[in-house]
Design a protein around this motif. Structure first.
Motif, PDB file in Angstrom:
ATOM      1  N   MET A 283      -4.052   0.442 -10.187  1.00 37.04           N
ATOM      2  CA  MET A 283      -3.794  -0.926  -9.749  1.00 37.04           C
ATOM      3  C   MET A 283      -4.023  -1.068  -8.252  1.00 37.04           C
ATOM      4  O   MET A 283      -4.574  -2.069  -7.776  1.00 37.04           O
ATOM      5  CB  MET A 283      -2.359  -1.338 -10.099  1.00 37.04           C
ATOM      6  CG  MET A 283      -2.114  -1.503 -11.589  1.00 37.04           C
ATOM      7  SD  MET A 283      -3.154  -2.809 -12.306  1.00 37.04           S
ATOM      8  CE  MET A 283      -2.872  -2.518 -14.070  1.00 37.04           C
ATOM      9  N   LEU A 284      -3.609  -0.059  -7.497  1.00 36.51           N
ATOM     10  CA  LEU A 284      -3.817  -0.097  -6.057  1.00 36.51           C
ATOM     11  C   LEU A 284      -5.316  -0.041  -5.730  1.00 36.51           C
ATOM     12  O   LEU A 284      -5.785  -0.705  -4.802  1.00 36.51           O
ATOM     13  CB  LEU A 284      -3.085   1.071  -5.392  1.00 36.51           C
ATOM     14  CG  LEU A 284      -2.914   1.005  -3.866  1.00 36.51           C
ATOM     15  CD1 LEU A 284      -2.132  -0.235  -3.465  1.00 36.51           C
ATOM     16  CD2 LEU A 284      -2.224   2.256  -3.350  1.00 36.51           C
ATOM     17  N   SER A 285      -6.070   0.729  -6.511  1.00 38.01           N
ATOM     18  CA  SER A 285      -7.515   0.808  -6.309  1.00 38.01           C
ATOM     19  C   SER A 285      -8.190  -0.518  -6.650  1.00 38.01           C
ATOM     20  O   SER A 285      -9.113  -0.958  -5.953  1.00 38.01           O
ATOM     21  CB  SER A 285      -8.105   1.931  -7.162  1.00 38.01           C
ATOM     22  OG  SER A 285      -7.594   3.184  -6.777  1.00 38.01           O
TER      23      SER A 285
ATOM     24  N   ALA B 180       4.772  -3.093  10.645  1.00 30.83           N
ATOM     25  CA  ALA B 180       5.122  -1.686  10.475  1.00 30.83           C
ATOM     26  C   ALA B 180       6.548  -1.509   9.990  1.00 30.83           C
ATOM     27  O   ALA B 180       6.915  -0.443   9.482  1.00 30.83           O
ATOM     28  CB  ALA B 180       4.918  -0.937  11.795  1.00 30.83           C
ATOM     29  N   LEU B 181       7.372  -2.559  10.136  1.00 30.18           N
ATOM     30  CA  LEU B 181       8.760  -2.489   9.678  1.00 30.18           C
ATOM     31  C   LEU B 181       8.870  -2.629   8.162  1.00 30.18           C
ATOM     32  O   LEU B 181       9.906  -2.285   7.593  1.00 30.18           O
ATOM     33  CB  LEU B 181       9.598  -3.585  10.353  1.00 30.18           C
ATOM     34  CG  LEU B 181       9.743  -3.496  11.870  1.00 30.18           C
ATOM     35  CD1 LEU B 181      10.494  -4.721  12.393  1.00 30.18           C
ATOM     36  CD2 LEU B 181      10.468  -2.216  12.256  1.00 30.18           C
ATOM     37  N   GLY B 182       7.806  -3.143   7.516  1.00 23.35           N
ATOM     38  CA  GLY B 182       7.860  -3.378   6.072  1.00 23.35           C
ATOM     39  C   GLY B 182       8.232  -2.144   5.266  1.00 23.35           C
ATOM     40  O   GLY B 182       9.211  -2.157   4.503  1.00 23.35           O
ATOM     41  N   PRO B 183       7.467  -1.043   5.391  1.00 26.12           N
ATOM     42  CA  PRO B 183       7.818   0.160   4.635  1.00 26.12           C
ATOM     43  C   PRO B 183       9.193   0.709   4.991  1.00 26.12           C
ATOM     44  O   PRO B 183       9.901   1.228   4.123  1.00 26.12           O
ATOM     45  CB  PRO B 183       6.718   1.154   5.050  1.00 26.12           C
ATOM     46  CG  PRO B 183       5.573   0.296   5.462  1.00 26.12           C
ATOM     47  CD  PRO B 183       6.194  -0.899   6.108  1.00 26.12           C
ATOM     48  N   LEU B 184       9.583   0.596   6.267  1.00 27.97           N
ATOM     49  CA  LEU B 184      10.906   1.088   6.683  1.00 27.97           C
ATOM     50  C   LEU B 184      12.018   0.282   6.020  1.00 27.97           C
ATOM     51  O   LEU B 184      12.978   0.850   5.473  1.00 27.97           O
ATOM     52  CB  LEU B 184      11.028   1.001   8.202  1.00 27.97           C
ATOM     53  CG  LEU B 184      12.366   1.449   8.800  1.00 27.97           C
ATOM     54  CD1 LEU B 184      12.634   2.917   8.478  1.00 27.97           C
ATOM     55  CD2 LEU B 184      12.378   1.215  10.307  1.00 27.97           C
TER      56      LEU B 184
ATOM     57  N   THR C 200       0.818  -1.206   0.000  1.00 22.39           N
ATOM     58  CA  THR C 200       0.000   0.000   0.000  1.00 22.39           C
ATOM     59  C   THR C 200       0.856   1.261   0.000  1.00 22.39           C
ATOM     60  O   THR C 200       0.557   2.234  -0.707  1.00 22.39           O
ATOM     61  CB  THR C 200      -0.938   0.017   1.223  1.00 22.39           C
ATOM     62  OG1 THR C 200      -1.786  -1.133   1.162  1.00 22.39           O
ATOM     63  CG2 THR C 200      -1.795   1.265   1.227  1.00 22.39           C
ATOM     64  N   SER C 201       1.938   1.261   0.765  1.00 26.15           N
ATOM     65  CA  SER C 201       2.731   2.477   0.922  1.00 26.15           C
ATOM     66  C   SER C 201       3.813   2.654  -0.139  1.00 26.15           C
ATOM     67  O   SER C 201       4.213   3.782  -0.430  1.00 26.15           O
ATOM     68  CB  SER C 201       3.381   2.493   2.316  1.00 26.15           C
ATOM     69  OG  SER C 201       4.214   1.363   2.501  1.00 26.15           O
ATOM     70  N   LEU C 202       4.283   1.552  -0.733  1.00 21.37           N
ATOM     71  CA  LEU C 202       5.442   1.655  -1.630  1.00 21.37           C
ATOM     72  C   LEU C 202       5.168   1.308  -3.091  1.00 21.37           C
ATOM     73  O   LEU C 202       5.966   1.657  -3.963  1.00 21.37           O
ATOM     74  CB  LEU C 202       6.574   0.745  -1.128  1.00 21.37           C
ATOM     75  CG  LEU C 202       7.099   0.995   0.290  1.00 21.37           C
ATOM     76  CD1 LEU C 202       8.235   0.034   0.609  1.00 21.37           C
ATOM     77  CD2 LEU C 202       7.557   2.437   0.460  1.00 21.37           C
TER      78      LEU C 202
END
Length: 448
Positions: free
Chosen positions: A286-288, A383-387, A266-268
């Protein structure tokens, strides 16, 4: 349990699901859309702004251990009410943000409130109100999942009004959440057992509200529906004993991986595709598509979970996630990207629901409150995924590696789930204090 759904039970399910819809829309779905305006006005950089999202996700995961304590001591109604008040405070703090500490504090309070009002109390209600729990959970997940669709529209709608800013948006959301919470707790309070501490059912359970307890020499048997064997335990496993089983650890791993893939994609994903030459319209589209598929598949998966073994749904969902993440990492072809959107949409829409149903099927409902919250706590790791993805991008110059890593992890957990068998209950103690010190657990296959 009744065959027909009573109006009161249905209204309570809709009330809780709708509250979660509004909460998701006001927090996770809105923050990403509002952040650009906050960054522009407050002159932050994106690392500072994005960390607020990490705070929100991490606190939500870690705070998942709080609702069971509150529900056991205060009752589900009062827990939801407390969460609503905290959420209103957090959102109002975002309305008045002028510094990063205020922003992070508001995000943290919203994260603390989230599990008090979302899937944990909803699952608690469903496990005590409905016989076809998978279908009910599917309905709840479908309604609440619409928050991902509604949130951005609410932001754009408010900002389109003359004289309205992002500060007004957070103020309106605070008032809306408080009003929705009050209505929800009134409806929940129609059932008296939800107004009193849930620990009462552990001490003096109502015969009509408690699953039967088997003797130590009895074995669980599968319940057959539509010609398929669906394993449902007749024993209420204690939380301590259940959490020692391999099955619980596998389900927790599947849930955690699903959440990590969800927040990372979602974030990247949009930034990743744009960097590789895909237009902003296609990347966002695509995200939608993924979000829409995830919402639609939840209700469908809920119905299937009462017909087929939910273990198969988890396996299919993890396989779809594996394919979706791999396609996202390797290609920019528009047709192939549809496989990314469809795959991750199926995975995100099915995994959490099916894992929730399996917890009930494998370990019973009596201690499901503690078990489900323990599984949700693992979501803090997500929460570590995007980081991690951001670090990989800074070092390698591309986001591709993080999506390949997620695909490989999905494949590993898929194999574990594929060969997982139901836990075989040994002679279980009546209370957690009597759990054997060595924690030995017998596992076995179902009798044919």
């Amino acid at each position: 349990m009744r065959a027909a759904i009573p109006f009161k039970a249905g209204s309570q399910l809709v009330a809780m699901s709708s509250l979660e819809l509004l909460l998701a829309a006001a927090t996770y779905s809105s923050l990403g859309v509002v952040l650009p305006f906050m960054v522009m006005d407050l002159e932050w950089n994106w690392a500072q702004a994005g960390f607020g999202f990490t705070v929100l996700g991490a606190v939500t995961g870690l705070a998942s251990s709080v609702p069971p304590l509150l529900i056991r001591r205060l009752g589900v109604r009062n827990t939801v009410l407390l969460g609503g008040v905290l959420s209103g405070i957090g959102l109002y703090l975002l309305h008045g943000v002028n510094s990063l500490p205020q922003y992070y504090l508001g995000a943290a309070i919203c994260g603390l409130a989230y599990p008090m009002m979302a899937s944990i109390p909803t699952t608690f209600l469903v496990s005590r109100l409905f016989k076809r729990q998978s279908t009910a959970l599917g309905v709840a997940a479908t309604i609440s999942g619409m928050g991902t669709v509604v949130g951005p529209l609410m932001v754009l709608g408010v900002l389109a009004l003359e004289g309205q800013t992002w500060r007004n948006y957070w103020e309106y959301q605070a008032l809306l959440i408080l009003a929705a919470t009050i209505l929800c707790v009134v409806i929940i309070g129609l059932e008296r057992r939800f107004t009193r501490p849930a620990r009462d059912e552990l001490v003096a359970p109502d015969a009509e509200e408690t699953a039967p307890t088997i003797m130590p020499d009895q074995a669980d048997t599968p319940v057959s529906r539509a010609g398929r064997n669906i394993y449902r335990t007749t024993t209420d496993w204690t939380a301590k004993l259940a959490m020692r089983t391999t099955q619980f650890k596998i389900l927790a791993a599947a849930y955690c991986l699903n959440m990590m893939c969800l927040v990372t994609v979602t974030s990247l994903s949009v930034g990743h595709l744009i960097e590789r030459g895909v237009s902003e319209t296609v990347a966002g589209g695509m995200l939608s598509i993924e979000a829409l598929i995830a919402v639609l598949i939840r209700g469908f998966s809920g119905v299937l979970g009462d017909i087929f073994d939910p273990k198969h749904l988890v396996s299919i969902a993890l396989f779809a996630t594996m394919i979706g993440c791999a396609v996202l990492a390797l290609t920019t072809d528009h047709v192939m990207l549809l496989f990314y959107a469809i795959g991750t949409g199926i995975g995100f829409g099915t995994t959490q629901l099916a894992c929730t149903v399996l917890l009930l099927n494998y370990f019973g409902r009596k201690y499901n409150l503690e078990l489900f919250s323990a599984m949700c706590v693992t979501g803090a790791i997500s929460a570590l995924g995007p980081l991690i993805g951001g670090v990989i991008r800074d070092v390698s110059g591309s986001f591709s590696l993080i999506f390949m890593i997620l695909s490989v992890l999905a494949a590993c957990v898929f194999m574990l789930v594929l060969f997982m068998k139901p836990p075989y209950p040994a002679a279980q103690p009546e209370t957690a204090d009597e759990v054997p010190a060595d924690g030995d657990i017998k596992f076995g296959q179902l009798a044919e």
